[in-house]
Design a protein around this motif. Structure first.
Motif, PDB file in Angstrom:
ATOM      1  N   TYR A   1       0.824  -1.200   0.000  1.00  0.00           N
ATOM      2  CA  TYR A   1       0.000   0.000   0.000  1.00  0.00           C
ATOM      3  C   TYR A   1       0.863   1.255   0.000  1.00  0.00           C
ATOM      4  N   LEU A   2       0.321   2.289  -0.600  1.00  0.00           N
ATOM      5  CA  LEU A   2       0.914   3.618  -0.532  1.00  0.00           C
ATOM      6  C   LEU A   2       0.925   4.036   0.941  1.00  0.00           C
ATOM      7  N   ASP A   3       2.023   4.649   1.371  1.00  0.00           N
ATOM      8  CA  ASP A   3       2.141   5.009   2.788  1.00  0.00           C
ATOM      9  C   ASP A   3       0.956   5.849   3.280  1.00  0.00           C
ATOM     10  N   SER A   4       0.504   6.743   2.435  1.00  0.00           N
ATOM     11  CA  SER A   4      -0.550   7.662   2.862  1.00  0.00           C
ATOM     12  C   SER A   4      -1.912   6.999   3.046  1.00  0.00           C
ATOM     13  N   VAL A   5      -2.064   5.769   2.571  1.00  0.00           N
ATOM     14  CA  VAL A   5      -3.360   5.094   2.707  1.00  0.00           C
ATOM     15  C   VAL A   5      -3.306   3.885   3.633  1.00  0.00           C
ATOM     16  N   LYS A   6      -2.102   3.553   4.099  1.00  0.00           N
ATOM     17  CA  LYS A   6      -1.956   2.397   4.981  1.00  0.00           C
ATOM     18  C   LYS A   6      -2.820   2.561   6.223  1.00  0.00           C
ATOM     19  N   GLY A   7      -3.523   1.495   6.555  1.00  0.00           N
ATOM     20  CA  GLY A   7      -4.402   1.530   7.712  1.00  0.00           C
ATOM     21  C   GLY A   7      -5.779   2.085   7.415  1.00  0.00           C
TER      22      GLY A   7
ATOM     23  N   GLU B   1     -11.624  -0.977  -0.406  1.00  0.00           N
ATOM     24  CA  GLU B   1     -12.375  -0.428   0.714  1.00  0.00           C
ATOM     25  C   GLU B   1     -11.600   0.768   1.245  1.00  0.00           C
ATOM     26  N   MET B   2     -12.258   1.928   1.285  1.00  0.00           N
ATOM     27  CA  MET B   2     -11.591   3.163   1.716  1.00  0.00           C
ATOM     28  C   MET B   2     -12.312   3.727   2.932  1.00  0.00           C
ATOM     29  N   ASN B   3     -11.589   3.837   4.020  1.00  0.00           N
ATOM     30  CA  ASN B   3     -12.140   4.373   5.263  1.00  0.00           C
ATOM     31  C   ASN B   3     -11.380   5.623   5.683  1.00  0.00           C
ATOM     32  N   ASN B   4     -12.008   6.396   6.544  1.00  0.00           N
ATOM     33  CA  ASN B   4     -11.387   7.628   7.039  1.00  0.00           C
ATOM     34  C   ASN B   4     -10.821   8.459   5.881  1.00  0.00           C
ATOM     35  N   LEU B   5     -11.638   8.658   4.889  1.00  0.00           N
ATOM     36  CA  LEU B   5     -11.205   9.378   3.693  1.00  0.00           C
ATOM     37  C   LEU B   5     -10.840  10.815   4.015  1.00  0.00           C
ATOM     38  N   LYS B   6      -9.852  11.312   3.288  1.00  0.00           N
ATOM     39  CA  LYS B   6      -9.361  12.672   3.475  1.00  0.00           C
ATOM     40  C   LYS B   6      -9.485  13.439   2.167  1.00  0.00           C
ATOM     41  N   PRO B   7      -9.541  14.759   2.226  1.00  0.00           N
ATOM     42  CA  PRO B   7      -9.634  15.541   0.986  1.00  0.00           C
ATOM     43  C   PRO B   7      -8.519  15.219  -0.006  1.00  0.00           C
ATOM     44  N   GLU B   8      -7.346  14.873   0.487  1.00  0.00           N
ATOM     45  CA  GLU B   8      -6.238  14.550  -0.413  1.00  0.00           C
ATOM     46  C   GLU B   8      -6.410  13.204  -1.120  1.00  0.00           C
ATOM     47  N   ASP B   9      -7.436  12.453  -0.760  1.00  0.00           N
ATOM     48  CA  ASP B   9      -7.757  11.215  -1.477  1.00  0.00           C
ATOM     49  C   ASP B   9      -8.603  11.482  -2.720  1.00  0.00           C
ATOM     50  N   THR B  10      -9.028  12.712  -2.897  1.00  0.00           N
ATOM     51  CA  THR B  10      -9.835  13.073  -4.054  1.00  0.00           C
ATOM     52  C   THR B  10      -9.063  12.810  -5.341  1.00  0.00           C
TER      53      THR B  10
END
Length: 136
Positions: free
Chosen positions: A58-64, A80-89
């Motif tokens: 996984y990309l470090d920024s999405v791990k966990g 499956e994407m949880n705790n999404l952040k604006p930078e995931d756009t």
């Protein structure tokens, strides 16, 4: 071919989404599958992958927060994407490597850095982009 089954959408920061793609013409269980994304004005980047032996990268920024999986019976892959952040756009893509290449080379995506230039060139099958928008 890879066909998007569950597409993206718009969520608020902290929300969750699941993307999925169904394969036809080949078995996902017999190859390496991955998810990529491309934000506006940026190059496409690998988000993560899963090899035939079940190892994941996984990309470090999405791990966990992100989890890649597949259902061999349904021949479908998931992100499956949880705790999404604006930078995931970004626009998200499902992808798979040719089963023949994996069988011949023993390609294990864990051994290939997600930051490798032109990583997407390793993947032969692509789903259409699906947009994920995360608002603050």
């Amino acid at each position: 071919q890879l066909q998007v089954v569950e597409s993206g959408g718009s969520v608020q920061s902290g929300g969750s989404l699941r993307l999925s793609c169904a394969a036809s013409g080949f078995n996902l269980g017999g190859t390496v599958i991955g998810w990529f994304r491309q934000a506006p004005g940026k190059e496409r980047e690998g988000v993560g992958c899963i090899s035939t032996n079940g190892r994941t990268n996984y990309l470090d920024s999405v791990k966990g927060r992100f989890t890649i999986s597949r259902d061999n019976a349904k021949n479908t892959m998931y992100l499956e994407m949880n705790n999404l952040k604006p930078e995931d756009t970004a626009d998200y893509f499902c992808a798979a490597i040719s089963p023949q290449r994996v069988a011949v080379s023993g390609y294990d995506c864990v051994d290939v850095p997600l930051s490798q230039p032109r990583l997407d060139y390793d993947y032969s099958y692509w789903g259409r982009p699906t947009q994920v928008t995360v608002s603050a």
